[in-house]
Scaffold this motif. Structure first.
Motif, PDB file in Angstrom:
ATOM      1  N   ARG A   1     -39.561 -43.132 -11.556  1.00 57.76           N
ATOM      2  CA  ARG A   1     -39.354 -41.954 -10.703  1.00 57.76           C
ATOM      3  C   ARG A   1     -38.533 -40.925 -11.475  1.00 57.76           C
ATOM      4  NH1 ARG A   1     -35.335 -41.024  -6.979  1.00 57.76           N
ATOM      5  NH2 ARG A   1     -34.620 -43.164  -7.254  1.00 57.76           N
ATOM      6  N   TRP A   2     -38.994 -39.683 -11.465  1.00 59.96           N
ATOM      7  CA  TRP A   2     -38.308 -38.611 -12.184  1.00 59.96           C
ATOM      8  C   TRP A   2     -37.301 -37.938 -11.260  1.00 59.96           C
ATOM      9  CZ3 TRP A   2     -40.516 -35.989 -16.899  1.00 59.96           C
ATOM     10  CH2 TRP A   2     -41.443 -36.813 -17.542  1.00 59.96           C
ATOM     11  N   VAL A   3     -36.092 -37.728 -11.727  1.00 62.49           N
ATOM     12  CA  VAL A   3     -35.030 -37.116 -10.923  1.00 62.49           C
ATOM     13  C   VAL A   3     -34.295 -36.090 -11.769  1.00 62.49           C
ATOM     14  CG1 VAL A   3     -34.707 -39.118  -9.418  1.00 62.49           C
ATOM     15  CG2 VAL A   3     -33.422 -38.969 -11.550  1.00 62.49           C
ATOM     16  N   THR A   4     -33.626 -35.129 -11.096  1.00 63.72           N
ATOM     17  CA  THR A   4     -32.898 -34.090 -11.802  1.00 63.72           C
ATOM     18  C   THR A   4     -31.556 -33.843 -11.134  1.00 63.72           C
ATOM     19  OG1 THR A   4     -33.979 -32.390 -10.480  1.00 63.72           O
ATOM     20  CG2 THR A   4     -34.984 -32.909 -12.594  1.00 63.72           C
ATOM     21  N   ALA A   5     -30.753 -32.987 -11.770  1.00 65.51           N
ATOM     22  CA  ALA A   5     -29.470 -32.537 -11.256  1.00 65.51           C
ATOM     23  C   ALA A   5     -28.588 -33.707 -10.807  1.00 65.51           C
ATOM     24  CB  ALA A   5     -29.673 -31.515 -10.147  1.00 65.51           C
ATOM     25  N   GLY A   6     -28.176 -33.705  -9.516  1.00 71.00           N
ATOM     26  CA  GLY A   6     -27.246 -34.729  -9.050  1.00 71.00           C
ATOM     27  C   GLY A   6     -27.791 -36.138  -9.204  1.00 71.00           C
ATOM     28  N   ASP A   7     -29.085 -36.320  -8.921  1.00 75.31           N
ATOM     29  CA  ASP A   7     -29.686 -37.641  -9.054  1.00 75.31           C
ATOM     30  C   ASP A   7     -29.739 -38.085 -10.510  1.00 75.31           C
ATOM     31  OD1 ASP A   7     -30.091 -38.077  -6.370  1.00 75.31           O
ATOM     32  OD2 ASP A   7     -32.083 -37.173  -6.354  1.00 75.31           O
ATOM     33  N   ALA A   8     -29.976 -37.138 -11.423  1.00 79.29           N
ATOM     34  CA  ALA A   8     -29.988 -37.471 -12.849  1.00 79.29           C
ATOM     35  C   ALA A   8     -28.586 -37.851 -13.313  1.00 79.29           C
ATOM     36  CB  ALA A   8     -30.514 -36.286 -13.661  1.00 79.29           C
ATOM     37  N   GLU A   9     -27.576 -37.161 -12.790  1.00 75.74           N
ATOM     38  CA  GLU A   9     -26.191 -37.500 -13.128  1.00 75.74           C
ATOM     39  C   GLU A   9     -25.865 -38.917 -12.678  1.00 75.74           C
ATOM     40  OE1 GLU A   9     -21.645 -36.168 -11.929  1.00 75.74           O
ATOM     41  OE2 GLU A   9     -23.323 -34.886 -11.397  1.00 75.74           O
ATOM     42  N   GLN A  10     -26.300 -39.264 -11.477  1.00 85.95           N
ATOM     43  CA  GLN A  10     -26.060 -40.609 -10.958  1.00 85.95           C
ATOM     44  C   GLN A  10     -26.748 -41.659 -11.825  1.00 85.95           C
ATOM     45  OE1 GLN A  10     -27.279 -41.082  -6.908  1.00 85.95           O
ATOM     46  NE2 GLN A  10     -26.459 -43.159  -6.714  1.00 85.95           N
ATOM     47  N   LEU A  11     -27.970 -41.354 -12.245  1.00 92.24           N
ATOM     48  CA  LEU A  11     -28.700 -42.276 -13.104  1.00 92.24           C
ATOM     49  C   LEU A  11     -27.974 -42.455 -14.430  1.00 92.24           C
ATOM     50  CD1 LEU A  11     -31.237 -43.938 -13.872  1.00 92.24           C
ATOM     51  CD2 LEU A  11     -32.295 -41.795 -14.603  1.00 92.24           C
TER      52      LEU A  11
END
Length: 394
Positions: free
Chosen positions: A48-58
């Motif tokens: 699953r591709w995520v960005t911004a806040g979700d990418a930071e969490q990842l």
């Protein structure tokens, strides 16, 4: 002057997911924020591709986060807050587990219009290691989207990932490689006794058994005798349909010396000073690289000037043989007795933390980590501009 917008792509579905998080965290920390606007783009282990806040969490870690890996830069891995302002979102198809229609990936703004959900960057730095990132798959997506990116293209990435194809290209280029045999998983599972004999007729123990398509030494085992060959084949077969079995350098009594060299460039690549790894374990496997202490690094490697020159020349030749671009780390084995040098493999997106071998060898050669990042971005843009000269219709 407008800042160049750089998408840092990290994570991924491979067994090297955690290593990618470490590499990306270091890049985020070191990249020049005065020159570049950084956009985080993460890929979860599920695809699953995520960005911004979700990418930071990842980036800060999932169940098996980067804090468990020894080889990361502690300062970099704890400073993921620099990702908070990212805003680009993407909607490629999510990998389907049980068939069915394609569904969009989760984004930070699911209510936005589809036209707003696009990669809004000038260049992508794909800090992805292993399958589904270093093997040409991501590169193909970026080629279709006509987005400049750092590193090797589709062909170079795919050839550099597949150890069987890689060795064929090295052999065709006249480069020195160790004896090896490639067996399909289906062949082995159908008749292990037959292929025990085939392997033993061509190679001597000890042998190294590897999945053809993987990195960071995942799935690799050393077989010292027949009882160890079967379990080693079974372990490698978990990770790929092709299994490469190599004859060990140095024989039963001595371990091969492990020399590495960094290459940087496009059509006219250059090689760094070589470094040498002395593993704390039997060989430089995943645990020795990222978990267990005890491995030693000698930089520059303790070899002669002539041997240094030969390794640098072979590294550049290997880079060209697989049609690489941007960057690669080329690994060698040296027989401790005869000092004969063998080309082992090329890594088209090597570990990229500030304390990984690739940037450390360039630092020892006079090119520091932030400047290395800048050069790689420039090389990616340069390669894209060169491809724009191509004519695709009559």
């Amino acid at each position: 002057m407008k800042k160049l917008r750089v998408g840092i792509l990290f994570g991924g579905r491979s067994g090297e997911h955690e290593v990618s998080l470490l590499s990306a965290a270091s890049v985020f920390k070191a990249i020049d924020k005065n020159k570049y606007e950084v956009v985080p783009i993460g890929i979860t282990k599920e695809g699953r591709w995520v960005t911004a806040g979700d990418a930071e969490q990842l980036l800060q870690g999932e169940a098996a986060g980067p804090s468990q890996l020894r080889a990361g830069d502690p300062e970099a891995t704890s400073s993921a807050a620099v990702l908070a302002h990212g805003e680009a979102v993407m909607v490629p198809p999510e990998p389907q587990r049980h068939g069915g229609s394609l569904s969009p990936f989760q984004t930070d703004a699911p209510t936005r219009r589809a036209s707003d959900r696009a990669i809004n960057v000038d260049v992508i730095f794909p800090v992805l290691h292993g399958t589904f990132g270093e093997d040409g798959t991501i590169q193909g997506l970026l080629e279709l989207a006509d987005i400049p990116y750092v590193g090797a293209g589709v062909l170079g990435s795919a050839a550099g990932m597949d150890k069987d194809v890689m060795k064929s290209l090295f052999r065709a280029a006249g480069l020195p490689i160790v004896k090896h045999v490639t067996i399909l998983r289906s062949e082995w599972e159908a008749n292990p006794k037959k292929f025990h004999k085939v392997i033993e007729s061509k190679l001597k123990y000890p042998m190294f058994v590897k999945p053809a398509n993987l990195g960071s030494s995942v799935g690799i085992s050393k077989a010292r005798s027949r009882p160890e060959l079967g379990p080693a084949m079974a372990e490698a077969a978990k990770f790929d349909r092709k299994i490469v079995i190599e004859q060990g350098v140095g024989g039963r009594k001595q371990k091969a010396r492990e020399i590495e060299c960094s290459v940087l460039g496009n059509d006219s690549p250059k090689a760094s000073v070589p470094g040498e790894i002395v593993p704390g374990k039997e060989f430089y496997d995943y645990s020795a690289k990222y978990v267990d202490p005890g491995s030693q690094l000698f930089l520059p490697a303790k070899i002669t000037k002539a041997e240094t020159g030969k390794i640098q020349q072979l590294a550049v030749s290997a880079f060209k043989a697989v049609d690489c671009a941007g960057l690669a780390r080329v690994d060698f084995l040296m027989d401790p007795k005869t000092r004969k040098i063998y080309l082992n493999e090329i890594n088209t997106m090597p570990g990229f933390t500030s304390i990984s071998m690739y940037p450390k060898m360039w630092a020892a050669s006079g090119l520091q980590y932030p400047d290395l990042i800048e050069q790689l971005i420039r090389l990616g843009l340069e390669r894209h501009a060169e491809k724009k000269k191509n004519q695709y219709s009559r």
